[in-house]
Design a protein around this motif. Structure first.
Motif, PDB file in Angstrom:
ATOM      1  N   SER B 188       0.815  -1.232   0.234  1.00 12.88           N
ATOM      2  CA  SER B 188      -0.027  -0.045   0.010  1.00 12.88           C
ATOM      3  C   SER B 188       0.816   1.317   0.185  1.00 12.88           C
ATOM      4  N   TYR B 189       0.509   2.309  -0.814  1.00 14.44           N
ATOM      5  CA  TYR B 189       1.279   3.489  -0.944  1.00 14.44           C
ATOM      6  C   TYR B 189       1.074   4.135   0.239  1.00 14.44           C
ATOM      7  N   ALA B 190      -0.031   4.021   1.172  1.00 13.36           N
ATOM      8  CA  ALA B 190      -0.480   4.642   2.356  1.00 13.36           C
ATOM      9  C   ALA B 190       0.732   4.397   3.335  1.00 13.36           C
ATOM     10  N   GLU B 191       0.919   3.033   3.400  1.00 16.14           N
ATOM     11  CA  GLU B 191       1.749   2.539   4.474  1.00 16.14           C
ATOM     12  C   GLU B 191       3.223   2.922   4.240  1.00 16.14           C
ATOM     13  N   LEU B 192       3.521   2.541   2.729  1.00 15.22           N
ATOM     14  CA  LEU B 192       4.802   2.983   2.444  1.00 15.22           C
ATOM     15  C   LEU B 192       5.175   4.744   2.987  1.00 15.22           C
ATOM     16  N   LEU B 193       4.384   5.416   2.635  1.00 16.16           N
ATOM     17  CA  LEU B 193       4.341   6.787   2.864  1.00 16.16           C
ATOM     18  C   LEU B 193       4.447   7.096   4.329  1.00 16.16           C
ATOM     19  N   SER B 194       3.601   6.298   5.160  1.00 15.96           N
ATOM     20  CA  SER B 194       3.680   6.435   6.516  1.00 15.96           C
ATOM     21  C   SER B 194       5.080   5.968   7.157  1.00 15.96           C
ATOM     22  N   ALA B 195       5.499   4.823   6.330  1.00 19.00           N
ATOM     23  CA  ALA B 195       6.686   4.356   7.008  1.00 19.00           C
ATOM     24  C   ALA B 195       8.031   5.119   6.431  1.00 19.00           C
ATOM     25  N   MET B 196       7.952   5.726   5.398  1.00 21.69           N
ATOM     26  CA  MET B 196       8.978   6.604   5.074  1.00 21.69           C
ATOM     27  C   MET B 196       9.426   7.783   5.829  1.00 21.69           C
ATOM     28  N   LEU B 197       8.076   8.348   6.543  1.00 21.27           N
ATOM     29  CA  LEU B 197       8.390   9.527   7.580  1.00 21.27           C
ATOM     30  C   LEU B 197       8.917   9.007   9.040  1.00 21.27           C
ATOM     31  N   ARG B 198       9.170   7.930   9.061  1.00 24.05           N
ATOM     32  CA  ARG B 198       9.611   7.334  10.022  1.00 24.05           C
ATOM     33  C   ARG B 198      11.131   6.595   9.685  1.00 24.05           C
ATOM     34  N   ASP B 199      11.400   6.775   8.435  1.00 25.97           N
ATOM     35  CA  ASP B 199      12.700   6.269   7.883  1.00 25.97           C
ATOM     36  C   ASP B 199      13.803   6.859   8.295  1.00 25.97           C
ATOM     37  N   PRO B 200      14.905   6.299   9.022  1.00 23.15           N
ATOM     38  CA  PRO B 200      15.875   6.883   9.363  1.00 23.15           C
ATOM     39  C   PRO B 200      16.954   7.682   8.246  1.00 23.15           C
ATOM     40  N   ALA B 201      16.947   6.938   7.122  1.00 24.57           N
ATOM     41  CA  ALA B 201      17.764   7.511   6.046  1.00 24.57           C
ATOM     42  C   ALA B 201      16.844   8.877   5.586  1.00 24.57           C
ATOM     43  N   MET B 202      15.613   8.691   5.295  1.00 26.77           N
ATOM     44  CA  MET B 202      14.778   9.761   5.002  1.00 26.77           C
ATOM     45  C   MET B 202      14.951  10.999   5.608  1.00 26.77           C
ATOM     46  N   LEU B 203      14.635  10.707   7.169  1.00 30.62           N
ATOM     47  CA  LEU B 203      14.848  11.632   7.912  1.00 30.62           C
ATOM     48  C   LEU B 203      16.335  12.519   8.049  1.00 30.62           C
ATOM     49  N   THR B 204      17.053  11.666   7.680  1.00 34.32           N
ATOM     50  CA  THR B 204      18.662  12.319   7.607  1.00 34.32           C
ATOM     51  C   THR B 204      18.814  13.108   6.054  1.00 34.32           C
ATOM     52  N   TYR B 205      18.229  12.419   5.263  1.00 34.60           N
ATOM     53  CA  TYR B 205      18.480  12.974   3.978  1.00 34.60           C
ATOM     54  C   TYR B 205      17.825  14.250   3.806  1.00 34.60           C
ATOM     55  N   LEU B 206      16.567  14.580   4.343  1.00 39.61           N
ATOM     56  CA  LEU B 206      15.776  15.497   4.383  1.00 39.61           C
ATOM     57  C   LEU B 206      15.839  16.466   5.514  1.00 39.61           C
ATOM     58  N   ASP B 207      16.856  16.283   6.504  1.00 32.22           N
ATOM     59  CA  ASP B 207      17.194  17.166   7.516  1.00 32.22           C
ATOM     60  C   ASP B 207      16.108  17.427   8.766  1.00 32.22           C
ATOM     61  N   ASN B 208      15.278  16.191   8.664  1.00 33.76           N
ATOM     62  CA  ASN B 208      14.278  16.433   9.844  1.00 33.76           C
ATOM     63  C   ASN B 208      15.012  16.168  11.154  1.00 33.76           C
ATOM     64  N   GLN B 209      16.231  15.776  11.149  1.00 32.84           N
ATOM     65  CA  GLN B 209      16.819  15.724  12.453  1.00 32.84           C
ATOM     66  C   GLN B 209      16.969  17.043  13.342  1.00 32.84           C
ATOM     67  N   VAL B 210      17.110  18.249  12.324  1.00 32.67           N
ATOM     68  CA  VAL B 210      16.890  19.494  12.939  1.00 32.67           C
ATOM     69  C   VAL B 210      15.675  20.140  13.022  1.00 32.67           C
ATOM     70  N   ASN B 211      14.796  19.285  12.618  1.00 35.05           N
ATOM     71  CA  ASN B 211      13.336  20.036  12.438  1.00 35.05           C
ATOM     72  C   ASN B 211      12.706  20.096  14.001  1.00 35.05           C
ATOM     73  N   ARG B 212      12.794  21.417  14.543  1.00 38.52           N
ATOM     74  CA  ARG B 212      12.646  21.173  16.125  1.00 38.52           C
ATOM     75  C   ARG B 212      11.611  22.463  16.391  1.00 38.52           C
ATOM     76  N   LYS B 213      10.870  22.000  17.379  1.00 40.90           N
ATOM     77  CA  LYS B 213       9.808  22.897  17.922  1.00 40.90           C
ATOM     78  C   LYS B 213      10.441  24.354  18.101  1.00 40.90           C
ATOM     79  N   GLY B 214       9.650  25.328  17.725  1.00 37.83           N
ATOM     80  CA  GLY B 214      10.273  26.685  17.800  1.00 37.83           C
ATOM     81  C   GLY B 214      11.257  27.240  16.836  1.00 37.83           C
ATOM     82  N   ASN B 215      11.821  26.202  16.076  1.00 36.93           N
ATOM     83  CA  ASN B 215      13.043  26.238  15.176  1.00 36.93           C
ATOM     84  C   ASN B 215      12.717  25.372  13.871  1.00 36.93           C
TER      85      ASN B 215
END
Lengths: 411, 593
Positions: B188-215
């Motif tokens: 399912s695309y829906a499940e893949l999308l959801s999983a991708m937003l928890r995927d460490p490589a994706m979170l690293t690749y698109l800088d979500n590591q530094v996506n923080r409250k207030g900043n």
């Protein structure tokens, strides 16, 4: 918009697109309004830009050395270059001791040093920072094609020949990425060909570029691919013949960089209409034991670029060539603990050629007003690009850079 | 008709519409109305289920077919073959991989600088090598043809939910992401999308590591909307900002595992696409999936990928409705697509330019030989598509832009290498893989003359490859390149491997003579036709067939072999047939599927 890693490899699409004509006639007129100084598409001796990329982050402070600066002398130990060794420009700065040929070019007024080049909100990742330099946009690749690709679009619209933009070396940079004006790329001119074991094979290969009449699967696209094949063969011959028949007037060093520049000179000399040449010298990422490594890079840079400039000097082709050298960033002011330097920000750019207004340009960045330990840039590198685009190539730089940057008196 | 769609009128929006053929984008680049676009007639092609249709299905749903598979597919019938491709999974021998620990910074600081560097280098080397091995495993899967549609979908998603080694420094995270894609590739695309937003490589690749409250950092939120779910024009800048807030706090821990950092998560009220609430990342996904634009975007991307032509808005709408009705399940969607007569229309069949992976894997499939994965991967990289290194978050641009004067010739050279008629150094000397500082031999003085004699490209053929310096000595040691040259370093590795493979005496296990004899081909015409049919993914036009026949006849006569007796000439006939194969695989026709 476009990205394409094949640009890193072999850059771009091809003349597949050549057979499409503009449907809006006013668009064509619009493109014609600004006839570039580089000349029309068929101009055999256009003004040419040679873009030299120093990959890895060249230590600007070890290239144009502020030997007269106390902060420099205190911040550097293992990488420090003594005032008695530098090739002095003035009482404050001097060139790296290995840059002997370039110093002589400088003394002849044909080397411009633009100090403190960089861009706002600097990025310290090699890849991301290189993207900014390649696209001339803060957003990097997300902003679209490479700046050289955009330059071709602005200057020539859809008109293109395969040899417009040529990258010689390991992998073509994103700067030359363009769908409408794809670069050709090769490590050596000899390798830019289809390899066959028999002349009959070659004859049959050539014949397979002939367009067909009949109807078959994917005919339109097949005809375009056949057009690319015909162009590939022609281009391969042009490039290899240029290199094989070239007699340089200077002695090039026997290394990859020297070979690249020799091939670049051959392409220029062959007058096949090349507008932009891209070459690269890698190995500038000097985190430890920088001195040996960087000295070697400077030696190669000087030998290769020095030979290239000497080769072109006094030829009519040479008067049509300007070289611009850049690196994705400079390095930190303070040396690290392992005899090297870490990723920094501002650094000088070189612009060289017989028509260049040599000397110092821009402003040396302050050695005391640092940001996070880094030099703050004093000239946006796009001022250098913009000046070369406007003044040297005669193309409207705002179409390439999406903005106007202050001009410099470098050409 | 799609021609009138206003969004095609500018380059930026035009591109984001999806994977249109390159020329459309080119016109759009010029700011020109795309009024010359050919009509997208979705005529009902008389659905004859024949070899051409079967091969087309295998080309697109997989990576090409063997002649025997085509025969079997015709016999099976359309419905049964589609059903089998879509639903039949095979057990795959899994790849063993491990998380490779980054050296502990505290312990590292205790060490002298030299040892610190050495430890880090060791980590990178081990990590990089593991990814290289995994890539080899992937190519084996691609070339095996055992589960073609899954492999096709894994490649599709790899270019859709992109992440690159250039930014994800822990390379094993990319292996983990690829495994995730494999699990969901036909789910399912829906499940893949959801999983991708928890995927460490994706979170690293698109800088979500530094996506923080207030900043907040909007990188992931923006690409999520623009490329992963809705497409440009279906959300506002404000939506991006608010979505970024919903994603705050999603990061990874020291071990490289997904972790929600509660203190960095902004749990305030947000308004996204007209909905308001204290949304988190999962709420955001739910909102996105409810958008009609989302199902349209995914449908459009899938159809454009499989057909090679941008679908009409009507067709997108119909498929999008279907996708929503099936909860974003991909199998019913693909089944419908492969059964759709429009999928077999003339505009589509044989008209898509093969990407580098298609080309390399496809040629090994059609030749029916196992080509070492390093050859497939090295070749693809050489041609511009390095797995795990898409050029940007937008993935690879498919279609005609793959073909340049340089890549077209190199494709032929790579085919020649696989066939054993071209040497590595011949192929690689023009590549991004040649990164040594070893001096090049200047061209021999006689060569310019050779170039002028009317056979310019043959001028250096006489020179035996052994005369090249690369053969005689290993490349000189070179200083470390900048990381911007990561491709070059990997390339250097690939090049070494290729030379090693060649030196080991690897040859493709081919026997064209036996293959032709078995197929009952005896005459020049029969043999040439059979070779063309076997090796091309498309039906070759008559003029091409005639040229290949002529070539074969000429070479046979040169070798003084009587017509009809070519296959009896042993090594001589095999050499001629391999040269013919090289020629066929170098044709413009060989770039299409």
């Amino acid at each position: 918009m476009k990205q394409l890693d094949r640009r890193q490899v072999l850059a771009g699409a091809s003349a597949v697109f050549g057979c499409f004509s503009l449907s809006a006639s006013d668009a064509r007129t619009g493109l014609r309004l600004f006839l570039p100084a580089t000349g029309a598409v068929g101009d055999p001796t256009p003004r040419t830009l040679v873009v030299l990329q120093l990959s890895g982050g060249n230590d600007g402070l070890s290239t144009v050395v502020p030997y007269g600066d106390d902060v420099y002398n205190r911040s550097r130990t293992a990488t420090r270059i003594d005032g008695k060794d530098v090739l002095r420009i003035d009482g404050y700065r001097g060139l790296h001791p290995e840059l002997k040929k370039l110093k002589s070019v400088y003394d002849q007024g044909q080397l411009a040093i633009v100090e403190g080049c960089g861009y706002p909100e600097p990025i310290r990742s090699h890849f991301r920072s290189m993207e900014v330099w390649h696209t001339a946009q803060a957003r990097g690749r997300s902003a679209g094609e490479g700046w050289i690709g955009k330059l071709c679009d602005a200057a020539y619209g859809k008109e293109s020949t395969a040899e417009f933009v040529v990258h010689i070396g390991a992998s073509a940079p994103y700067s030359v990425y363009s769908v409408s004006h794809p670069a050709i790329a090769f490590a050596t001119p000899e390798g830019y060909r289809w390899v066959s074991t028999d002349r009959d094979d070659l004859k049959a290969y050539r014949a397979s570029s002939e367009k067909s009449e009949g109807s078959h699967d994917g005919r339109a696209v097949l005809d375009r691919l056949r057009g690319v094949l015909a162009e590939a063969q022609e281009s391969s011959i042009k490039i290899r013949r240029a290199a094989a028949g070239y007699k340089p007037k200077a002695e090039y060093p026997q290394d990859e960089f020297g070979n690249s520049l020799r091939a670049a000179a051959a392409v220029i000399d062959a007058r096949i209409g090349t507008r932009v040449l891209s070459v690269e010298l890698g190995g500038f990422d000097s985190h430890n034991n920088q001195r040996n490594q960087h000295d070697d890079r400077m030696r190669r840079l000087d030998a290769g670029l020095g030979a290239f400039l000497e080769d072109l000097r006094g030829t009519s082709a040479g008067d049509h060539v300007v070289v611009v050298a850049f690196s994705e960033f400079g390095r930190r002011v303070k040396e690290n603990g392992s005899g090297g330097t870490d990723h920094g920000v501002a650094a000088p750019m070189f612009v060289a050629g017989t028509k260049v207004h040599g000397g110092l340009h821009g402003k040396h960045p302050s050695m005391t007003d640092l940001k996070d330990g880094d030099l703050v840039h004093t000239t946006d590198f796009r001022s250098v690009y913009g000046t070369l685009i406007d003044e040297w190539l005669g193309v409207d730089s705002s179409k390439v850079l999406d903005a106007r940057y202050p001009r410099l008196a470098i050409v | 008709m799609s021609d009138d769609r206003p969004e095609l009128k500018t380059l930026r929006r035009g591109y984001e519409e999806g994977m249109k053929p390159g020329w459309m984008t080119t016109l759009a680049t010029l700011g020109v109305l795309v009024s010359a676009a050919p009509a997208q007639t979705v005529q009902s092609h008389p659905s004859t289920w024949d070899a051409r249709a079967v091969e087309h299905l295998y080309n697109r749903a997989g990576f090409g077919a063997r002649p025997s598979e085509i025969e079997a597919g015709v016999a099976m019938g359309k419905a049964a073959l589609v059903e089998s491709l879509v639903t039949k999974r095979v057990e795959v021998e899994p790849f063993f991989w491990e998380r490779i620990e980054i050296p502990d910074p505290k312990a590292l600081r205790e060490l002298p600088a030299d040892e610190q560097r050495e430890k880090q280098r060791e980590f990178r080397e081990k990590d990089r090598r593991q990814l290289l091995e995994y890539t080899g495993w992937w190519y084996d899967r691609l070339a095996s043809g055992e589960d073609p549609l899954r492999e096709r979908m894994v490649l599709f998603w790899h270019g859709f939910f992109t992440s690159s080694v250039e930014d994800v420094k822990r390379n094993w995270l990319l292996i983990q992401q690829n495994q995730l894609v494999r699990d969901h590739a036909l789910g399912s695309y829906a499940e893949l999308l959801s999983a991708m937003l928890r995927d460490p490589a994706m979170l690293t690749y698109l800088d979500n590591q530094v996506n923080r409250k207030g900043n907040p950092n909007e990188n992931l939120a923006r690409e999520l909307m623009e490329l992963f779910s809705l497409g440009v024009g279906n959300y506002t800048e404000e939506d991006v900002k608010e979505a970024a807030r919903a994603l705050t706090g999603r990061g990874i821990n020291r071990d490289g595992e997904y972790e929600l950092h509660p203190r960095q998560h902004d749990d305030g009220k947000k308004t996204i696409l007209g909905k308001s609430g204290k949304f988190d990342g999962d709420d955001l996904v739910a909102i996105l999936l409810k958008q009609e634009a989302c199902s349209k975007w995914v449908s459009k991307r899938l159809i454009a990928y499989f057909e090679g032509v941008a679908p009409t808005p009507d067709r997108v709408a119909a498929y999008a409705t279907f996708l929503r009705e099936h909860d974003y399940q991909l199998q019913p969607f693909l089944k419908r697509l492969f059964l759709d007569p429009a999928f077999y229309r003339d505009e589509v069949v044989g008209a898509r330019v093969q990407g580098p992976v298609d080309f390399m894997v496809g040629l090994s499939r059609r030749l029916g030989v196992r080509v070492p994965p390093i050859v497939l991967g090295g070749g693809s990289a050489l041609l511009g598509q390095r797995l795990f290194a898409p050029p940007s978050v937008k993935g690879w641009e498919e279609g005609e832009p793959w073909i340049t004067t340089a890549t077209l010739m190199q494709r032929g050279n790579l085919a020649g290498f696989v066939l054993g008629v071209v040497k590595v150094d011949d192929v690689m000397s023009g590549s991004d893989l040649e990164v040594s500082d070893a001096p090049e031999t200047p061209m021999a003085p006689g060569e310019p003359g050779g170039m002028d004699d009317g056979h310019p490209m043959g001028g250096d053929d006489a020179k035996p490859p052994a005369a090249k310096p690369q053969d005689a000595k290993p490349p000189a040691a070179k200083p470390k390149d900048g990381k911007g040259k990561g491709g070059g370093q990997q390339g250097s590795q690939v090049l070494k491997e290729l030379r090693r493979i060649e030196a080991s005496g690897w040859v493709a296990a081919l026997n064209f003579s036996a293959r032709m004899a078995k197929a009952g081909a005896r005459t020049d015409a029969e043999i040439a036709d059979r070779m063309v049919d076997d090796l091309l993914a498309i039906r070759a036009p008559d003029d091409t067939r005639a040229r290949m026949r002529e070539f074969l006849a000429h070479e046979r006569e040169d070798a003084k072999i009587a017509e009809g007796k070519l296959l009896d000439a042993g090594g001589e006939s095999e050499r001629i047939l391999r040269r013919l194969a090289h020629l066929v695989l170098s044709l413009p026709e060989a770039q299409l599927e």
